[in-house]
Design a protein around this motif. Structure first.
Motif, PDB file in Angstrom:
ATOM      1  N   ILE A 411       0.455  -1.068   0.173  1.00  0.00           N
ATOM      2  CA  ILE A 411      -0.044  -0.257  -0.462  1.00  0.00           C
ATOM      3  C   ILE A 411       0.979   1.542  -0.020  1.00  0.00           C
ATOM      4  CG2 ILE A 411      -2.477   1.635   1.162  1.00  0.00           C
ATOM      5  CD1 ILE A 411      -2.916  -1.043   2.441  1.00  0.00           C
ATOM      6  N   GLN A 412       1.381   1.581   0.820  1.00  0.00           N
ATOM      7  CA  GLN A 412       2.967   2.292   0.637  1.00  0.00           C
ATOM      8  C   GLN A 412       3.546   3.232  -0.322  1.00  0.00           C
ATOM      9  OE1 GLN A 412       3.435   4.948   2.410  1.00  0.00           O
ATOM     10  NE2 GLN A 412       5.390   5.499   2.693  1.00  0.00           N
ATOM     11  N   ALA A 413       3.871   1.399  -1.296  1.00  0.00           N
ATOM     12  CA  ALA A 413       4.428   1.726  -2.523  1.00  0.00           C
ATOM     13  C   ALA A 413       3.846   2.224  -3.313  1.00  0.00           C
ATOM     14  CB  ALA A 413       5.460   0.470  -3.165  1.00  0.00           C
ATOM     15  N   THR A 414       2.506   1.555  -3.612  1.00  0.00           N
ATOM     16  CA  THR A 414       1.575   2.227  -4.464  1.00  0.00           C
ATOM     17  C   THR A 414       1.480   3.554  -4.326  1.00  0.00           C
ATOM     18  OG1 THR A 414       0.644   0.216  -4.526  1.00  0.00           O
ATOM     19  CG2 THR A 414      -1.187   2.072  -5.605  1.00  0.00           C
ATOM     20  N   ILE A 415       0.904   4.560  -3.094  1.00  0.00           N
ATOM     21  CA  ILE A 415       1.010   5.509  -2.425  1.00  0.00           C
ATOM     22  C   ILE A 415       1.931   6.756  -2.965  1.00  0.00           C
ATOM     23  CG2 ILE A 415       1.188   7.295  -0.357  1.00  0.00           C
ATOM     24  CD1 ILE A 415      -0.350   5.168   0.948  1.00  0.00           C
ATOM     25  N   LEU A 416       3.468   6.022  -3.015  1.00  0.00           N
ATOM     26  CA  LEU A 416       4.451   7.096  -3.032  1.00  0.00           C
ATOM     27  C   LEU A 416       4.632   6.542  -4.754  1.00  0.00           C
ATOM     28  CD1 LEU A 416       7.449   5.152  -1.022  1.00  0.00           C
ATOM     29  CD2 LEU A 416       6.474   7.735  -1.631  1.00  0.00           C
ATOM     30  N   ILE A 417       3.832   6.013  -5.226  1.00  0.00           N
ATOM     31  CA  ILE A 417       4.574   6.359  -6.882  1.00  0.00           C
ATOM     32  C   ILE A 417       3.300   6.752  -7.169  1.00  0.00           C
ATOM     33  CG2 ILE A 417       3.402   4.300  -7.808  1.00  0.00           C
ATOM     34  CD1 ILE A 417       6.784   5.049  -8.828  1.00  0.00           C
ATOM     35  N   ILE A 418       2.315   6.360  -6.697  1.00  0.00           N
ATOM     36  CA  ILE A 418       0.561   7.389  -7.342  1.00  0.00           C
ATOM     37  C   ILE A 418       1.685   9.457  -7.166  1.00  0.00           C
ATOM     38  CG2 ILE A 418      -1.675   8.474  -7.186  1.00  0.00           C
ATOM     39  CD1 ILE A 418      -1.747   5.073  -7.141  1.00  0.00           C
ATOM     40  N   ILE A 419       2.135   9.639  -5.909  1.00  0.00           N
ATOM     41  CA  ILE A 419       2.319  10.997  -5.568  1.00  0.00           C
ATOM     42  C   ILE A 419       3.200  11.171  -6.652  1.00  0.00           C
ATOM     43  CG2 ILE A 419       3.409  12.691  -3.845  1.00  0.00           C
ATOM     44  CD1 ILE A 419       1.733  10.801  -1.754  1.00  0.00           C
ATOM     45  N   PHE A 420       4.550  10.339  -6.491  1.00  0.00           N
ATOM     46  CA  PHE A 420       5.218  11.083  -7.792  1.00  0.00           C
ATOM     47  C   PHE A 420       4.760  11.418  -9.003  1.00  0.00           C
ATOM     48  CE2 PHE A 420       8.370  10.347 -10.698  1.00  0.00           C
ATOM     49  CZ  PHE A 420       9.657  11.244 -10.146  1.00  0.00           C
ATOM     50  N   GLY A 421       4.149  10.387  -9.453  1.00  0.00           N
ATOM     51  CA  GLY A 421       3.626   9.587 -11.152  1.00  0.00           C
ATOM     52  C   GLY A 421       2.123  10.820 -11.826  1.00  0.00           C
ATOM     53  N   TRP A 422       1.489  11.054 -10.151  1.00  0.00           N
ATOM     54  CA  TRP A 422       0.224  12.012 -10.918  1.00  0.00           C
ATOM     55  C   TRP A 422      -0.026  12.984  -9.941  1.00  0.00           C
ATOM     56  CZ3 TRP A 422      -3.478  10.350 -14.306  1.00  0.00           C
ATOM     57  CH2 TRP A 422      -2.900   8.629 -14.851  1.00  0.00           C
ATOM     58  N   THR A 423      -0.092  13.398  -7.986  1.00  0.00           N
ATOM     59  CA  THR A 423       0.110  14.693  -7.034  1.00  0.00           C
ATOM     60  C   THR A 423       1.034  15.381  -8.116  1.00  0.00           C
ATOM     61  OG1 THR A 423      -1.188  13.139  -6.567  1.00  0.00           O
ATOM     62  CG2 THR A 423      -0.296  15.371  -4.931  1.00  0.00           C
ATOM     63  N   VAL A 424       2.287  14.730  -7.836  1.00  0.00           N
ATOM     64  CA  VAL A 424       2.962  16.021  -8.439  1.00  0.00           C
ATOM     65  C   VAL A 424       3.687  16.020  -9.791  1.00  0.00           C
ATOM     66  CG1 VAL A 424       6.024  16.343  -8.800  1.00  0.00           C
ATOM     67  CG2 VAL A 424       4.760  15.410  -5.908  1.00  0.00           C
ATOM     68  N   GLY A 425       3.223  14.703 -10.309  1.00  0.00           N
ATOM     69  CA  GLY A 425       2.762  15.365 -11.657  1.00  0.00           C
ATOM     70  C   GLY A 425       4.563  15.003 -12.207  1.00  0.00           C
ATOM     71  N   ILE A 426       4.642  13.882 -13.460  1.00  0.00           N
ATOM     72  CA  ILE A 426       5.356  12.980 -13.906  1.00  0.00           C
ATOM     73  C   ILE A 426       6.758  14.334 -14.795  1.00  0.00           C
ATOM     74  CG2 ILE A 426       4.780  12.763 -16.632  1.00  0.00           C
ATOM     75  CD1 ILE A 426       6.920  10.277 -13.997  1.00  0.00           C
ATOM     76  N   GLU A 427       5.844  15.397 -15.054  1.00  0.00           N
ATOM     77  CA  GLU A 427       7.442  15.905 -15.630  1.00  0.00           C
ATOM     78  C   GLU A 427       7.664  16.811 -14.615  1.00  0.00           C
ATOM     79  OE1 GLU A 427       7.838  16.042 -18.381  1.00  0.00           O
ATOM     80  OE2 GLU A 427       6.175  14.810 -19.842  1.00  0.00           O
ATOM     81  N   LYS A 428       7.045  16.582 -13.302  1.00  0.00           N
ATOM     82  CA  LYS A 428       7.812  17.864 -12.463  1.00  0.00           C
ATOM     83  C   LYS A 428       8.586  16.637 -11.563  1.00  0.00           C
ATOM     84  CE  LYS A 428       6.988  21.110  -8.476  1.00  0.00           C
ATOM     85  NZ  LYS A 428       5.948  21.488  -7.142  1.00  0.00           N
ATOM     86  N   GLY A 429       7.584  15.842 -11.329  1.00  0.00           N
ATOM     87  CA  GLY A 429       8.907  14.589 -10.342  1.00  0.00           C
ATOM     88  C   GLY A 429       9.844  14.196 -11.302  1.00  0.00           C
ATOM     89  N   TRP A 430       9.947  14.195 -12.556  1.00  0.00           N
ATOM     90  CA  TRP A 430      11.122  13.573 -13.239  1.00  0.00           C
ATOM     91  C   TRP A 430      12.262  15.404 -13.348  1.00  0.00           C
ATOM     92  CZ3 TRP A 430      12.040   9.125 -15.134  1.00  0.00           C
ATOM     93  CH2 TRP A 430      12.910   9.076 -16.227  1.00  0.00           C
ATOM     94  N   ALA A 431      11.703  16.438 -13.203  1.00  0.00           N
ATOM     95  CA  ALA A 431      12.567  17.722 -12.809  1.00  0.00           C
ATOM     96  C   ALA A 431      13.356  17.525 -11.831  1.00  0.00           C
ATOM     97  CB  ALA A 431      11.694  18.928 -13.085  1.00  0.00           C
ATOM     98  N   ILE A 432      12.369  17.201 -11.001  1.00  0.00           N
ATOM     99  CA  ILE A 432      12.928  16.849  -9.159  1.00  0.00           C
ATOM    100  C   ILE A 432      14.011  15.852  -8.984  1.00  0.00           C
ATOM    101  CG2 ILE A 432      12.024  16.690  -6.966  1.00  0.00           C
ATOM    102  CD1 ILE A 432       9.430  17.641  -7.405  1.00  0.00           C
ATOM    103  N   LEU A 433      13.479  14.880 -10.169  1.00  0.00           N
ATOM    104  CA  LEU A 433      14.806  13.653  -9.235  1.00  0.00           C
ATOM    105  C   LEU A 433      16.032  13.891 -10.262  1.00  0.00           C
ATOM    106  CD1 LEU A 433      15.181  10.464  -9.251  1.00  0.00           C
ATOM    107  CD2 LEU A 433      14.421  10.117 -11.655  1.00  0.00           C
ATOM    108  N   HIS A 434      15.902  14.493 -11.114  1.00  0.00           N
ATOM    109  CA  HIS A 434      16.766  15.166 -11.863  1.00  0.00           C
ATOM    110  C   HIS A 434      17.950  16.562 -11.485  1.00  0.00           C
ATOM    111  CE1 HIS A 434      15.705  12.142 -14.949  1.00  0.00           C
ATOM    112  NE2 HIS A 434      17.490  12.050 -14.749  1.00  0.00           N
ATOM    113  N   GLU A 435      17.511  16.993 -10.369  1.00  0.00           N
ATOM    114  CA  GLU A 435      18.409  18.330  -9.618  1.00  0.00           C
ATOM    115  C   GLU A 435      19.847  18.003  -9.332  1.00  0.00           C
ATOM    116  OE1 GLU A 435      15.177  19.790  -6.872  1.00  0.00           O
ATOM    117  OE2 GLU A 435      14.157  21.005  -8.340  1.00  0.00           O
ATOM    118  N   GLY A 436      20.655  18.304 -10.471  1.00  0.00           N
ATOM    119  CA  GLY A 436      22.050  17.981  -9.550  1.00  0.00           C
ATOM    120  C   GLY A 436      22.222  16.750  -9.945  1.00  0.00           C
ATOM    121  N   SER A 437      22.415  16.581 -11.186  1.00  0.00           N
ATOM    122  CA  SER A 437      22.179  15.052 -11.703  1.00  0.00           C
ATOM    123  C   SER A 437      22.754  15.143 -12.884  1.00  0.00           C
ATOM    124  CB  SER A 437      21.016  14.422 -12.135  1.00  0.00           C
ATOM    125  OG  SER A 437      21.088  13.234 -12.053  1.00  0.00           O
ATOM    126  N   ALA A 438      24.384  14.419 -12.551  1.00  0.00           N
ATOM    127  CA  ALA A 438      25.293  14.124 -13.503  1.00  0.00           C
ATOM    128  C   ALA A 438      24.548  12.835 -14.927  1.00  0.00           C
ATOM    129  CB  ALA A 438      26.465  13.899 -13.367  1.00  0.00           C
TER     130      ALA A 438
END
Length: 536
Positions: A411-438
């Motif tokens: 249940i917790q894993a499902t909540i996490l992935i939905i928040i990242f992909g849908w609540t935050v949004g995949i585009e914004k989430g993708w940008a957050i993931l790559h901040e400072g990323s080489a």
């Protein structure tokens, strides 16, 4: 207003800490047993598919959400969800992220005590007592024979070691992130790998231990673990996919509420894409490259398939392997270092389970480190005492592990992935993931995270409920059979189990207690909103 600022002292430190959280007993006991049970090749295909579809994506989502939540001044699941969702219910979704690590710690530390106790008993040549085989010794030592019998404190009793490991865990968690958790993992993880390599070298050089049984040699032992068997038939078995996906959760610690807290102490300059992959790779090396080559092949060479088939995680680790070491040249030495290996794997994991609770108490209630450690110590001591006393057939431990350590993690894993992909949004989430990323994550993971991972999780979760709650035999038509499993019969069957009911009641009370704390935290955050100065 908030707890003192804590940070990791180095990128290596956080990687080793996350890897330490992931590397545990499941790497060296649970994974080899499952791979052997389901036929190495087929299981490994399902295992690596699950790694790509749920392990790595959910891991990246946790790393990204945690660091972003940390930049807003929050360190725990309730706080981070409160900040990201921006709705009154948001913080309550984080309740599970507190319950899972704290309640798993309650029984995991008990198992951790077994590992230390077995190591010291092996070192003194007293891993069994006259008139007892290893299974009987395990039953007496852990209290599996009767409730309350484990409440003793001699060398042959688990009680002494429960107190020791409890003190070790809370001493280091009191010292904080860099001086506690990071310090332990910087030394424990390399030591763990060195010990595992030593044991592996011994196993791979055993040859044919018994000349009268030439088929039980190192090559056939490895074959028993890794030969593919009928892959096409194996992959049609839903239980294999359940086992593989479940092992990924246990193995990588995704959905535990640990990674999201650990990563909250990072800054936007830290590369979480690379750190996440590095930590996952370290775990996979320990699991597949070390655990998969040690446990089952060693047992097969001395005991054959009959000594392995049907053994669970505990049976394999604490009944079978002691007998294997007893038959091995210099077995006392290797038994000692193997159980030290298990203890090191366990302590790095148990420390990680405490930090989410500490972080929430500090930021949610506005209390200092000493008070938060004392409160969490009291709460977990009650839970550990419950598991310790109701030890017959390990019923309390098993019940908590099923409902919290398995069901709630899905249940917790499902909540996490939905928040990242849908609540935050995949585009914004993708940008957050790559901040400072080489290192950039491959773009094909975007649709996987948004669509495939949630769908795969839902499918696996439905299969899990059908099998482990309703007892479906995975047949269709007239052959279909539904027989409620012991987890259900223990609660509502004609002969309910008192301990199982008490265990579920304890879970309910912990959930209510946590919900009250989260409610109080919401009031605290409303009065003391996180300021810009709280940012990393």
């Amino acid at each position: 207003m908030s707890a003192p600022k804590e940070v990791w002292s180095s990128r290596l430190g956080v990687i080793l800490a996350v890897a330490g959280s992931a590397v545990g007993l499941g790497n060296f006991l649970r994974f080899p047993g499952l791979a052997a049970q389901y036929g190495g090749g087929a299981f490994m295909i399902a295992y690596f598919i699950s790694l790509l579809i749920i392990g790595i994506p959910i891991g990246w989502a946790e790393w990204a959400l945690g660091r972003h939540g940390g930049s807003l001044g929050f360190r725990s699941s309730p706080g981070i969800f409160h900040a990201l969702i921006k709705k009154p219910y948001g913080k309550y979704l984080g309740v599970i992220g507190f319950i899972i690590p704290v309640m798993i710690y309650m029984y995991y530390v008990y198992i951790e005590a077994w590992c230390l106790g077995y190591a010291l008993n092996a070192a003194t040549g007293q891993l069994s007592v006259p008139g007892m085989n290893y299974g009987e010794f395990f039953g007496r030592y852990t209290g599996a024979g009767s409730d309350g019998v484990a409440l003793h404190f001699g060398l042959h009793d688990v009680g002494l070691f429960v107190l020791i490991v409890y003190a070790i865990n809370f001493w280091f968690i009191y010292r904080g992130i860099s001086k506690g958790i990071e310090l332990v993992c910087k030394y424990a993880m390399p030591a763990l790998i060195v010990i595992a390599l030593i044991v592996l070298a011994r196993v791979l050089t055993l040859g044919t231990p018994d000349p009268l049984k030439p088929d039980q040699n190192v090559l056939t032992g490895l074959g028993f673990m890794w030969n593919p068997g009928d892959i096409s038939e194996g992959l049609k078995n839903p239980q294999l996919w359940l086992a593989a996906a479940g092992q990924i959760f246990f193995s990588l610690s995704v959905g535990f509420g640990v990674i999201i807290t650990y990563s909250s102490y990072l800054t936007k300059k830290d590369d979480v894409v690379l750190s996440g992959l590095t930590a996952s790779s370290a775990n996979e090396f320990c699991e597949v490259g070390l655990g998969g080559l040690i446990t089952v092949p060693a047992a097969f060479m001395f005991l054959g398939a009959a000594g392995i088939v049907g053994q669970g995680t505990f049976g394999l680790g604490f009944n079978v392997l002691p007998e294997v070491f007893a038959r091995m040249p210099a077995g006392q030495v290797f038994a000692t270092i193997f159980f030290i290996l298990l203890f090191l794997a366990a302590v790095t994991s148990s420390l990680s389970m405490l930090q989410p609770g500490i972080a929430f108490l500090e930021e949610g209630l506005g209390i200092k480190r000493k008070a938060s450690v004392a409160l969490l110590g009291l709460v977990t001591a009650i839970g550990t005492g419950f598991v310790w006393y109701f030890s017959k057939d390990l019923k309390a431990l098993d019940t908590l592990d099923f409902w919290v350590g398995t069901l709630l993690i899905f249940i917790q894993a499902t909540i996490l992935i939905i928040i990242f992909g849908w609540t935050v949004g995949i585009e914004k989430g993708w940008a957050i993931l790559h901040e400072g990323s080489a290192l950039r994550a491959p773009a094909f993971f975007k649709p996987i995270i948004k669509y495939v991972t949630p769908a795969f999780l839902l499918t696996i979760f439905v299969l899990f409920i059908l099998k482990n709650v309703f007892g479906w035999n995975f047949s269709l038509g007239d052959a279909a059979r539904f027989e409620p499993t012991s987890y259900v019969r223990d609660l509502v069957g004609p002969n309910p189990d008192k301990v199982a009911r008490l265990s579920v009641l304890f879970i309910a009370l912990m959930t209510l207690f946590t919900g009250i704390l989260v409610h109080l935290a919401g009031k605290h955050w409303a009065t003391h909103p996180r300021a810009e100065s709280d940012k990393n």
